[in-house]
Design a protein around this motif. Structure first.
Motif, PDB file in Angstrom:
ATOM      1  N   VAL A   1      52.932  41.091  45.068  1.00  0.00           N
ATOM      2  CA  VAL A   1      53.993  40.401  44.333  1.00  0.00           C
ATOM      3  C   VAL A   1      53.527  39.033  43.881  1.00  0.00           C
ATOM      4  CG1 VAL A   1      56.369  39.525  44.408  1.00  0.00           C
ATOM      5  CG2 VAL A   1      55.765  41.608  45.669  1.00  0.00           C
ATOM      6  N   THR A   2      53.749  38.744  42.613  1.00  0.00           N
ATOM      7  CA  THR A   2      53.513  37.416  42.057  1.00  0.00           C
ATOM      8  C   THR A   2      54.860  36.803  41.703  1.00  0.00           C
ATOM      9  OG1 THR A   2      51.389  38.057  41.118  1.00  0.00           O
ATOM     10  CG2 THR A   2      52.446  36.100  40.196  1.00  0.00           C
ATOM     11  N   LEU A   3      55.144  35.623  42.240  1.00  0.00           N
ATOM     12  CA  LEU A   3      56.392  34.936  41.929  1.00  0.00           C
ATOM     13  C   LEU A   3      56.213  34.038  40.718  1.00  0.00           C
ATOM     14  CD1 LEU A   3      57.780  33.894  45.448  1.00  0.00           C
ATOM     15  CD2 LEU A   3      58.191  35.997  44.146  1.00  0.00           C
ATOM     16  N   ASN A   4      57.117  34.171  39.761  1.00  0.00           N
ATOM     17  CA  ASN A   4      57.155  33.308  38.587  1.00  0.00           C
ATOM     18  C   ASN A   4      58.444  32.502  38.685  1.00  0.00           C
ATOM     19  OD1 ASN A   4      57.262  32.102  36.087  1.00  0.00           O
ATOM     20  ND2 ASN A   4      56.907  33.965  34.901  1.00  0.00           N
ATOM     21  N   THR A   5      58.374  31.377  39.385  1.00  0.00           N
ATOM     22  CA  THR A   5      59.553  30.576  39.672  1.00  0.00           C
ATOM     23  C   THR A   5      59.663  29.424  38.686  1.00  0.00           C
ATOM     24  OG1 THR A   5      59.273  31.072  42.034  1.00  0.00           O
ATOM     25  CG2 THR A   5      60.808  29.306  41.452  1.00  0.00           C
ATOM     26  N   GLN A   6      60.767  29.389  37.951  1.00  0.00           N
ATOM     27  CA  GLN A   6      60.990  28.359  36.946  1.00  0.00           C
ATOM     28  C   GLN A   6      61.978  27.312  37.460  1.00  0.00           C
ATOM     29  OE1 GLN A   6      59.227  28.177  33.998  1.00  0.00           O
ATOM     30  NE2 GLN A   6      58.087  29.791  35.069  1.00  0.00           N
ATOM     31  N   PRO A   7      61.824  26.060  37.022  1.00  0.00           N
ATOM     32  CA  PRO A   7      62.642  24.985  37.593  1.00  0.00           C
ATOM     33  C   PRO A   7      64.094  24.998  37.156  1.00  0.00           C
ATOM     34  CG  PRO A   7      61.232  24.130  35.853  1.00  0.00           C
ATOM     35  CD  PRO A   7      60.800  25.548  36.085  1.00  0.00           C
ATOM     36  N   ASP A   8      64.392  25.607  36.015  1.00  0.00           N
ATOM     37  CA  ASP A   8      65.762  25.573  35.522  1.00  0.00           C
ATOM     38  C   ASP A   8      66.036  26.783  34.645  1.00  0.00           C
ATOM     39  OD1 ASP A   8      64.590  24.982  32.979  1.00  0.00           O
ATOM     40  OD2 ASP A   8      64.573  22.857  33.503  1.00  0.00           O
ATOM     41  N   TYR A   9      67.286  26.898  34.207  1.00  0.00           N
ATOM     42  CA  TYR A   9      67.709  28.065  33.435  1.00  0.00           C
ATOM     43  C   TYR A   9      66.992  28.144  32.099  1.00  0.00           C
ATOM     44  CZ  TYR A   9      70.793  31.286  30.926  1.00  0.00           C
ATOM     45  OH  TYR A   9      71.284  32.327  30.178  1.00  0.00           O
ATOM     46  N   ALA A  10      66.818  27.016  31.446  1.00  0.00           N
ATOM     47  CA  ALA A  10      66.193  27.017  30.119  1.00  0.00           C
ATOM     48  C   ALA A  10      64.760  27.549  30.189  1.00  0.00           C
ATOM     49  CB  ALA A  10      66.216  25.614  29.524  1.00  0.00           C
ATOM     50  N   SER A  11      63.991  27.083  31.163  1.00  0.00           N
ATOM     51  CA  SER A  11      62.607  27.556  31.281  1.00  0.00           C
ATOM     52  C   SER A  11      62.564  29.009  31.747  1.00  0.00           C
ATOM     53  CB  SER A  11      61.811  26.659  32.228  1.00  0.00           C
ATOM     54  OG  SER A  11      62.429  26.570  33.498  1.00  0.00           O
ATOM     55  N   PHE A  12      63.533  29.416  32.588  1.00  0.00           N
ATOM     56  CA  PHE A  12      63.643  30.815  32.974  1.00  0.00           C
ATOM     57  C   PHE A  12      63.847  31.698  31.740  1.00  0.00           C
ATOM     58  CE2 PHE A  12      66.654  34.314  33.660  1.00  0.00           C
ATOM     59  CZ  PHE A  12      65.980  35.094  34.585  1.00  0.00           C
ATOM     60  N   GLN A  13      64.768  31.286  30.846  1.00  0.00           N
ATOM     61  CA  GLN A  13      65.030  32.058  29.643  1.00  0.00           C
ATOM     62  C   GLN A  13      63.800  32.128  28.737  1.00  0.00           C
ATOM     63  OE1 GLN A  13      67.728  34.065  30.279  1.00  0.00           O
ATOM     64  NE2 GLN A  13      68.180  33.769  28.123  1.00  0.00           N
ATOM     65  N   THR A  14      63.061  31.030  28.678  1.00  0.00           N
ATOM     66  CA  THR A  14      61.846  31.019  27.859  1.00  0.00           C
ATOM     67  C   THR A  14      60.843  32.047  28.371  1.00  0.00           C
ATOM     68  OG1 THR A  14      62.140  28.685  27.297  1.00  0.00           O
ATOM     69  CG2 THR A  14      59.924  29.594  27.056  1.00  0.00           C
ATOM     70  N   GLN A  15      60.654  32.091  29.671  1.00  0.00           N
ATOM     71  CA  GLN A  15      59.747  33.064  30.264  1.00  0.00           C
ATOM     72  C   GLN A  15      60.253  34.498  30.080  1.00  0.00           C
ATOM     73  OE1 GLN A  15      56.634  32.651  32.206  1.00  0.00           O
ATOM     74  NE2 GLN A  15      56.786  30.868  30.860  1.00  0.00           N
ATOM     75  N   LYS A  16      61.553  34.668  30.200  1.00  0.00           N
ATOM     76  CA  LYS A  16      62.137  36.006  30.042  1.00  0.00           C
ATOM     77  C   LYS A  16      61.962  36.498  28.608  1.00  0.00           C
ATOM     78  CE  LYS A  16      66.372  38.569  31.119  1.00  0.00           C
ATOM     79  NZ  LYS A  16      66.748  39.056  29.797  1.00  0.00           N
ATOM     80  N   GLU A  17      62.248  35.623  27.646  1.00  0.00           N
ATOM     81  CA  GLU A  17      62.111  36.002  26.244  1.00  0.00           C
ATOM     82  C   GLU A  17      60.653  36.278  25.868  1.00  0.00           C
ATOM     83  OE1 GLU A  17      64.014  32.818  24.179  1.00  0.00           O
ATOM     84  OE2 GLU A  17      66.017  33.366  24.904  1.00  0.00           O
ATOM     85  N   ALA A  18      59.730  35.621  26.573  1.00  0.00           N
ATOM     86  CA  ALA A  18      58.307  35.860  26.329  1.00  0.00           C
ATOM     87  C   ALA A  18      57.811  37.139  27.008  1.00  0.00           C
ATOM     88  CB  ALA A  18      57.492  34.664  26.814  1.00  0.00           C
ATOM     89  N   GLY A  19      58.660  37.746  27.846  1.00  0.00           N
ATOM     90  CA  GLY A  19      58.280  38.993  28.513  1.00  0.00           C
ATOM     91  C   GLY A  19      57.357  38.808  29.690  1.00  0.00           C
ATOM     92  N   ASN A  20      57.344  37.610  30.274  1.00  0.00           N
ATOM     93  CA  ASN A  20      56.429  37.326  31.382  1.00  0.00           C
ATOM     94  C   ASN A  20      57.043  37.697  32.727  1.00  0.00           C
ATOM     95  OD1 ASN A  20      54.555  36.281  29.564  1.00  0.00           O
ATOM     96  ND2 ASN A  20      55.412  34.211  29.705  1.00  0.00           N
TER      97      ASN A  20
END
Length: 607
Positions: free
Chosen positions: A73-92
């Motif tokens: 398992v690799t954790l991709n932990t983002q500091p806030d909702y905006a950066s989480f959405q950016t990563q999600k939209e990028a498919g990461n």
């Protein structure tokens, strides 16, 4: 006043799990990879788990459970909702921790936006899922339980498009030394209503601001149809009146809405609303809320709902799917229509239902807003006709996206061409730039609800009560000024409540209940919510995107009991986002044998 939890908590704590969940480090988890059913564990593929820092507990538990079942398992932990959405939209990601609260109180809302093909929050495309969602939408609560069970079977059991984690309690804490506890409502679905709140010292209602908080300060839009998220739900719910409201236990009522009464005609396709005439739009002039003198009319209601159901009415329309079952919206011009229409339950006519308990019975229905005079029996009546019998339409009309805006004001601001809209140069109605202090400030809002935003910055938004909102009635706003502080960190928000910097904190984590109970000045309210936390698989470009067997291997790695134990046993089981609303009988049980079986099927398929 003695602080208390609702009786539900007493019941829940009596069944808290016997063993608490000790969250391991990744190294510890890697050292314990044995399959409890076979003594062996197949070394499996790497899973990238995406979440934000606020989900850290869930991410750690899920990581541990997956590692125990042989996954890396690799954790991709983002500091806030905006950066989480950016990563999600990028498919990461392979799995993303998501949550959904059914703020309308009806199960169709719990699934339509999330899982239908082309749903505004959906990456899925499954014709069977679409068909079951549409079938259940047309059924009554007595009929749709089996249909939603079939939907869960396709969505989770057969395809594992999502991995359910838990249903949360809804809790809020407030300063009972300052706020009158009897004025604080806790609603299962709808956002916190401000207009009922009062200070213990009633003289403070006009002099002191009510200080609230929310995590997200970057506001999607103050145009109700352009946002449906945690940045604006609370704000828009309190700025725009709707044709109906939800009670605290999710019943659809006219109380405190634009209508005195509403009625459903025989056939469940025609819905009637008789409008009140004691609400005017508020505007902001010289930083003060003022009465525009313009009544919130039937024409405004027709305009608002027509644009709500039209996906092309504005660029980036995010809520049209909630209103796609509306076929037409119109003003009734012939009183005979109301006299001749029977109610869906057969108990009288629509006219009789609409004029129940009115001070003045209906003498005539008028089209021209200038002719409205409720005191003499001159009313406007709005008629909503659905594409097919659709009882759940009323729940959607209680949603903030069905808020009534001013036709005149919106059309005067939205002069752009929708197809050629340019966000860098066009500022549409409700754009936060228009209310943000500085060079862009030019407050163009017209609020039909009890409050209007005067301005915002990166730290907070300020509101004043609408002076022409049901003045002199029990529904008029009690406190003159409201401030909403933007505090992204939950622990910081709780500290602000304890220190008196804010007066009420919604969305309190279950692990913090004891902190609130330990403060004499604070009171806690809690109840089961419609909020479900789950993991969503990446639908594009990953191995999990194409293999249901791989997804099911991950699904059966998850132990919901361990997740609940990490929250003092106060998380409830879930199977899908409809779990809090419909008891389908489905339950996720962790099963290492199934983990291995489905993973082997996945390996066989790629040989």
């Amino acid at each position: 006043m003695k602080k208390r939890l609702l009786s539900f908590l007493t019941l829940t704590t009596s069944v808290i799990l016997l063993a608490a969940c000790n969250v391991q480090t990744e190294e510890q988890a890697n050292n314990d990879n044995s399959d409890v059913s076979t003594g062996e564990t197949t070394e499996k593929t790497t899973i990238e788990l995406l979440g934000s820092s606020s989900n850290e507990t869930d991410m750690n538990i899920v990581r541990d459970q997956l590692i125990k079942n042989g996954f890396d398992v690799t954790l991709n932990t983002q500091p806030d909702y905006a950066s989480f959405q950016t990563q999600k939209e990028a498919g990461n990601y392979d799995l993303a921790i998501s949550s959904w609260t059914t703020v309308t109180g009806n199960p169709d809302y719990a699934v339509r936006s999330l899982f239908t093909t082309d749903g505004d929050n959906s990456d899925l495309s499954n014709s069977e899922v679409d068909a079951l969602i549409n079938e259940a939408a047309l059924q009554t609560s007595d009929e749709y339980t089996e249909t939603y069970k079939e939907l869960e079977d396709v969505l989770v059991t057969e395809n594992a498009y999502i991995v359910p984690l838990y249903t949360s309690l809804k809790a809020q804490a407030f300063n009972q030394d300052l706020l009158n506890p009897d004025s604080i409502r806790l609603a299962k679905s709808r956002a916190f209503p401000w207009e009922t709140v009062q200070f213990n010292e009633t003289a403070s209602n006009d002099t002191e601001p009510l200080i609230l908080t929310q995590q997200i300060g970057d506001l999607t839009s103050l145009d109700p149809i352009k946002g449906n998220d945690g940045s604006i739900n609370q704000l828009n719910t309190n700025m725009y009146v709707r044709l109906v409201n939800l009670t605290d236990d999710d019943q659809v009522v006219s109380d405190g809405s634009l209508s005195y009464n509403h009625a459903i005609a025989e056939g469940n396709s025609d819905y009637y609303f008789i409008l009140r005439d004691d609400i005017n739009f508020a505007a902001v002039e010289d930083d003060q809320a003022v009465d525009t003198g313009k009544m919130v009319s039937g024409q405004d209601a027709v305009f608002s709902l027509n644009r709500a159901k039209d996906p092309n009415s504005v660029p980036d329309h995010r809520t049209y799917s909630l209103h796609e079952h509306i076929d037409s919206v119109s003003l009734v011009t012939d009183l005979a229509e109301l006299e001749n229409a029977s109610l869906s339950d057969g108990n009288g006519t629509v006219k009789e239902a609409l004029e129940a308990n009115l001070e003045s019975p209906i003498a005539s229905v008028v089209e021209d807003a200038a002719q409205v005079d409720n005191a003499s029996g001159q009313y406007q009546v709005v008629k909503v006709t659905t594409t097919e019998p659709f009882p759940q339409v009323l729940n959607y009309l209680a949603h903030q996206s069905a808020g009534i805006v001013s036709q005149e004001q919106v059309e005067s601001i939205n002069t752009y061409d929708v197809e050629n809209f340019d966000i860098s140069t066009d500022i549409p109605y409700g754009d936060q730039r228009a209310v943000t202090e500085g060079e862009t400030y030019d407050n163009h809002l017209y609020a039909s609800g009890p409050y209007i935003m005067t301005q915002k910055n990166d730290y907070e938004a300020t509101f004043q009560k609408n002076p022409a909102y049901m003045a002199g009635t029990e529904h008029a706003a009690q406190i003159a000024n409201v401030t909403v502080r933007f505090i992204g960190d939950a622990d910081s928000a709780l500290s602000a409540l304890r220190s008196g910097e804010i007066h009420l904190l919604a969305g309190l984590d279950e692990t913090k209940y004891d902190v609130v109970e330990g403060e004499d000045s604070l009171s806690l309210q809690s109840m089961p919510s419609n909020g479900v936390t789950y993991m969503l698989f990446n639908a594009n470009g990953r191995e999990v995107s194409v293999s249901a067997d791989l997804r099911k291997s991950i699904l059966y790695s998850i132990n919901q009991d361990e997740l609940s134990a990490a929250y003092d046993g106060l998380k409830l089981k879930a199977y899908s986002t409809v779990s809090p609303l419909v008891d389908t009988g489905n339950e996720l049980v962790a099963d290492p044998a199934k983990v291995e079986e489905f993973y082997q099927n996945y390996l066989d398929s790629i040989k």
